[in-house]
Design a protein around this motif. Structure first.
Motif, PDB file in Angstrom:
ATOM      1  N   THR A  72      54.967 100.577  98.350  1.00 23.23           N
ATOM      2  CA  THR A  72      53.593 100.197  98.699  1.00 23.23           C
ATOM      3  C   THR A  72      53.343  98.720  98.385  1.00 23.23           C
ATOM      4  O   THR A  72      54.118  98.090  97.657  1.00 23.23           O
ATOM      5  CB  THR A  72      52.562 101.027  97.890  1.00 23.23           C
ATOM      6  N   GLY A  73      52.249  98.210  98.891  1.00 21.90           N
ATOM      7  CA  GLY A  73      51.870  96.833  98.606  1.00 21.90           C
ATOM      8  C   GLY A  73      51.615  96.611  97.127  1.00 21.90           C
ATOM      9  O   GLY A  73      51.931  95.554  96.590  1.00 21.90           O
ATOM     10  N   LEU A  74      51.052  97.628  96.451  1.00 23.96           N
ATOM     11  CA  LEU A  74      50.808  97.490  95.010  1.00 23.96           C
ATOM     12  C   LEU A  74      52.119  97.434  94.229  1.00 23.96           C
ATOM     13  O   LEU A  74      52.244  96.682  93.257  1.00 23.96           O
ATOM     14  CB  LEU A  74      49.919  98.628  94.494  1.00 23.96           C
ATOM     15  N   GLU A  75      53.107  98.220  94.654  1.00 23.04           N
ATOM     16  CA  GLU A  75      54.423  98.167  93.998  1.00 23.04           C
ATOM     17  C   GLU A  75      55.076  96.801  94.243  1.00 23.04           C
ATOM     18  O   GLU A  75      55.668  96.217  93.330  1.00 23.04           O
ATOM     19  CB  GLU A  75      55.334  99.284  94.525  1.00 23.04           C
ATOM     20  N   LEU A  76      54.935  96.301  95.481  1.00 22.99           N
ATOM     21  CA  LEU A  76      55.473  94.973  95.806  1.00 22.99           C
ATOM     22  C   LEU A  76      54.773  93.910  94.960  1.00 22.99           C
ATOM     23  O   LEU A  76      55.429  93.020  94.415  1.00 22.99           O
ATOM     24  CB  LEU A  76      55.304  94.665  97.297  1.00 22.99           C
ATOM     25  N   LEU A  77      53.466  94.014  94.836  1.00 23.40           N
ATOM     26  CA  LEU A  77      52.686  93.058  94.040  1.00 23.40           C
ATOM     27  C   LEU A  77      53.223  92.997  92.608  1.00 23.40           C
ATOM     28  O   LEU A  77      53.473  91.913  92.074  1.00 23.40           O
ATOM     29  CB  LEU A  77      51.210  93.465  94.046  1.00 23.40           C
ATOM     30  N   ALA A  78      53.420  94.154  91.997  1.00 17.65           N
ATOM     31  CA  ALA A  78      53.921  94.205  90.616  1.00 17.65           C
ATOM     32  C   ALA A  78      55.300  93.547  90.512  1.00 17.65           C
ATOM     33  O   ALA A  78      55.543  92.730  89.622  1.00 17.65           O
ATOM     34  CB  ALA A  78      53.982  95.655  90.138  1.00 17.65           C
ATOM     35  N   LYS A  79      56.208  93.892  91.441  1.00 22.20           N
ATOM     36  CA  LYS A  79      57.562  93.328  91.407  1.00 22.20           C
ATOM     37  C   LYS A  79      57.552  91.827  91.696  1.00 22.20           C
ATOM     38  O   LYS A  79      58.267  91.055  91.069  1.00 22.20           O
ATOM     39  CB  LYS A  79      58.463  94.037  92.425  1.00 22.20           C
ATOM     40  N   ALA A  80      56.710  91.402  92.656  1.00 25.13           N
ATOM     41  CA  ALA A  80      56.629  89.982  93.022  1.00 25.13           C
ATOM     42  C   ALA A  80      56.101  89.159  91.846  1.00 25.13           C
ATOM     43  O   ALA A  80      56.595  88.067  91.571  1.00 25.13           O
ATOM     44  CB  ALA A  80      55.732  89.801  94.245  1.00 25.13           C
ATOM     45  N   LYS A  81      55.111  89.704  91.124  1.00 25.64           N
ATOM     46  CA  LYS A  81      54.540  88.988  89.981  1.00 25.64           C
ATOM     47  C   LYS A  81      55.556  88.851  88.842  1.00 25.64           C
ATOM     48  O   LYS A  81      55.536  87.877  88.103  1.00 25.64           O
ATOM     49  CB  LYS A  81      53.254  89.681  89.492  1.00 25.64           C
ATOM     50  N   GLU A  82      56.468  89.838  88.725  1.00 26.27           N
ATOM     51  CA  GLU A  82      57.539  89.745  87.716  1.00 26.27           C
ATOM     52  C   GLU A  82      58.520  88.651  88.111  1.00 26.27           C
ATOM     53  O   GLU A  82      58.949  87.855  87.289  1.00 26.27           O
ATOM     54  CB  GLU A  82      58.318  91.067  87.640  1.00 26.27           C
ATOM     55  N   LEU A  83      58.882  88.653  89.403  1.00 26.25           N
ATOM     56  CA  LEU A  83      59.892  87.733  89.925  1.00 26.25           C
ATOM     57  C   LEU A  83      59.371  86.304  90.001  1.00 26.25           C
ATOM     58  O   LEU A  83      60.069  85.363  89.617  1.00 26.25           O
ATOM     59  CB  LEU A  83      60.318  88.219  91.320  1.00 26.25           C
ATOM     60  N   CYS A  84      58.180  86.126  90.517  1.00 24.12           N
ATOM     61  CA  CYS A  84      57.613  84.786  90.705  1.00 24.12           C
ATOM     62  C   CYS A  84      56.106  84.824  90.421  1.00 24.12           C
ATOM     63  O   CYS A  84      55.306  84.943  91.345  1.00 24.12           O
ATOM     64  CB  CYS A  84      57.899  84.260  92.103  1.00 24.12           C
ATOM     65  N   PRO A  85      55.743  84.760  89.127  1.00 22.86           N
ATOM     66  CA  PRO A  85      54.348  84.914  88.704  1.00 22.86           C
ATOM     67  C   PRO A  85      53.387  83.901  89.313  1.00 22.86           C
ATOM     68  O   PRO A  85      52.202  84.170  89.432  1.00 22.86           O
ATOM     69  CB  PRO A  85      54.403  84.765  87.183  1.00 22.86           C
ATOM     70  N   GLU A  86      53.898  82.726  89.707  1.00 21.63           N
ATOM     71  CA  GLU A  86      53.017  81.683  90.241  1.00 21.63           C
ATOM     72  C   GLU A  86      52.642  81.898  91.710  1.00 21.63           C
ATOM     73  O   GLU A  86      51.755  81.258  92.236  1.00 21.63           O
ATOM     74  CB  GLU A  86      53.644  80.293  90.051  1.00 21.63           C
ATOM     75  N   THR A  87      53.317  82.831  92.383  1.00 23.16           N
ATOM     76  CA  THR A  87      53.028  83.091  93.798  1.00 23.16           C
ATOM     77  C   THR A  87      51.699  83.822  93.956  1.00 23.16           C
ATOM     78  O   THR A  87      51.460  84.827  93.300  1.00 23.16           O
ATOM     79  CB  THR A  87      54.163  83.934  94.429  1.00 23.16           C
ATOM     80  N   ALA A  88      50.848  83.284  94.832  1.00 19.60           N
ATOM     81  CA  ALA A  88      49.558  83.926  95.107  1.00 19.60           C
ATOM     82  C   ALA A  88      49.796  85.122  96.032  1.00 19.60           C
ATOM     83  O   ALA A  88      50.663  85.071  96.913  1.00 19.60           O
ATOM     84  CB  ALA A  88      48.614  82.931  95.770  1.00 19.60           C
ATOM     85  N   VAL A  89      49.051  86.208  95.825  1.00 14.58           N
ATOM     86  CA  VAL A  89      49.198  87.407  96.652  1.00 14.58           C
ATOM     87  C   VAL A  89      47.831  87.850  97.156  1.00 14.58           C
ATOM     88  O   VAL A  89      46.896  87.993  96.370  1.00 14.58           O
ATOM     89  CB  VAL A  89      49.863  88.568  95.871  1.00 14.58           C
ATOM     90  N   ILE A  90      47.734  88.042  98.468  1.00 10.71           N
ATOM     91  CA  ILE A  90      46.517  88.570  99.079  1.00 10.71           C
ATOM     92  C   ILE A  90      46.858  89.949  99.626  1.00 10.71           C
ATOM     93  O   ILE A  90      47.809  90.096 100.395  1.00 10.71           O
ATOM     94  CB  ILE A  90      46.023  87.656 100.218  1.00 10.71           C
TER      95      ILE A  90
END
Length: 126
Positions: free
Chosen positions: A63-81
């Protein structure tokens, strides 16, 4: 003064939405990549950094929420909408808790989306 082109990753299991956002963002001068689901998006992020992720919430596999969590771990500075056709207060609250910059409901107005994108990228570069 040359402006850095921001790289945006569009993640949506609907091909028409991926294509629409990609074309709109490309016309605005952004570098655009697209992924059909969260898993493909995460594999892309392991290879290349992006400035912003626009992700649907309801997708198969991841899901997008799972992707959000993983993306924030990998690259915390990336903005997510986060974007969804099935808005729920719980999803919105969860997305913001996990670090999403904003939460937009489909169908959205193009101007509204572009403004949120500009604001997210501006805030990120500060």
């Amino acid at each position: 003064m040359t402006q850095k082109k921001h790289r945006i990753l569009v993640v949506d299991d609907e091909a028409s939405m991926r294509e629409f956002l990609s074309i709109m963002l490309f016309r605005e001068g952004y570098l655009v990549d697209a992924a059909p689901n969260g898993r493909a998006a995460f594999e892309f992020l392991e290879q290349r950094a992006v400035d912003l992720i626009i992700s649907d919430i309801k997708m198969p596999e991841m899901t997008g929420l799972e992707l959000l969590a993983k993306a924030k771990e990998l690259c915390p500075e990336t903005a997510v909408i986060m974007v969804t056709a099935f808005s729920s207060a719980e999803d919105a609250v969860e997305a913001m808790k996990q670090g999403a910059y904003d939460y937009i409901t489909k169908p959205f107005k193009n101007d509204e989306m572009l403004l949120v994108i500009r604001n997210a990228l501006e805030r990120q570069s500060l």
